[in-house]
Design an enzyme around this catalytic site. Sequence first.
Site, PDB file in Angstrom:
ATOM      1  N   HIS A  12      36.514  40.841  33.579  1.00  0.00           N
ATOM      2  CA  HIS A  12      37.626  39.940  33.875  1.00  0.00           C
ATOM      3  C   HIS A  12      38.829  40.708  34.418  1.00  0.00           C
ATOM      4  CE1 HIS A  12      35.904  36.236  32.540  1.00  0.00           C
ATOM      5  NE2 HIS A  12      35.678  36.666  31.308  1.00  0.00           N
TER       6      HIS A  12
ATOM      7  N   CYS B  37      37.544  39.403  39.732  1.00  0.00           N
ATOM      8  CA  CYS B  37      38.204  38.402  40.569  1.00  0.00           C
ATOM      9  C   CYS B  37      39.482  38.970  41.176  1.00  0.00           C
ATOM     10  CB  CYS B  37      38.516  37.152  39.746  1.00  0.00           C
ATOM     11  SG  CYS B  37      37.027  36.258  39.239  1.00  0.00           S
TER      12      CYS B  37
END
Length: 196
Positions: free
Chosen positions: A119, A176
């Site tokens: 993440h 991301c």
Amino acid sequence: MTGWQRLERFSWIVGVSLLAAWAGLRGLSTWASARAVEEFEQRLAPSDMSQWSDSRRHHYEESLGQASAPAIGVLTIPKVGLKAPLFEGTGDLALDRGVGHIDGTTAPGESGNVGIAGHRDGFFRGLKDLGIGDVIVLKTVGETATYVVAETRVVAPEDVSVLASTPVPSLTLVTCFPFYHVGPAPQRYIVRAVRR
């Protein structure tokens, strides 16, 4: 006291002594195992979560109370102070507790392109600070492999070519992008490293 009575008493004493010894050893073993797990988790607990989002810290803390498969390795990036457990797969629990080996890519410890996801608002927040030549270490049960960052780039989420097999041992980290974007991220940040 007859010989049989003495033998019975002796048998009882030996039986109780053996049972006490077994219970003591079992308790010691349980304590030692719990201590080893605790030390392992302390070593891998993020030392600095100051850059993490509040939501990611919450998910991480929740994940510690859930049963999971054991880690298959440890990913370390000295420049950004990262030391994270590597789990198989990229499910919620794996990525809340550490980083995950991307299904379909080379298994850690084998030659090829090992894909690892994390993440952007948690363990992989520091990827934004990596540059060419920085060191990444991937430790598994079988070996400790050192990689050097060869490139960083941004790709579309559907561009999975970065995970394709490579002729040289390499490591591809995926998160991301942009790092501080709120909501679903429109792109992916890629760090490609080659084995030293």
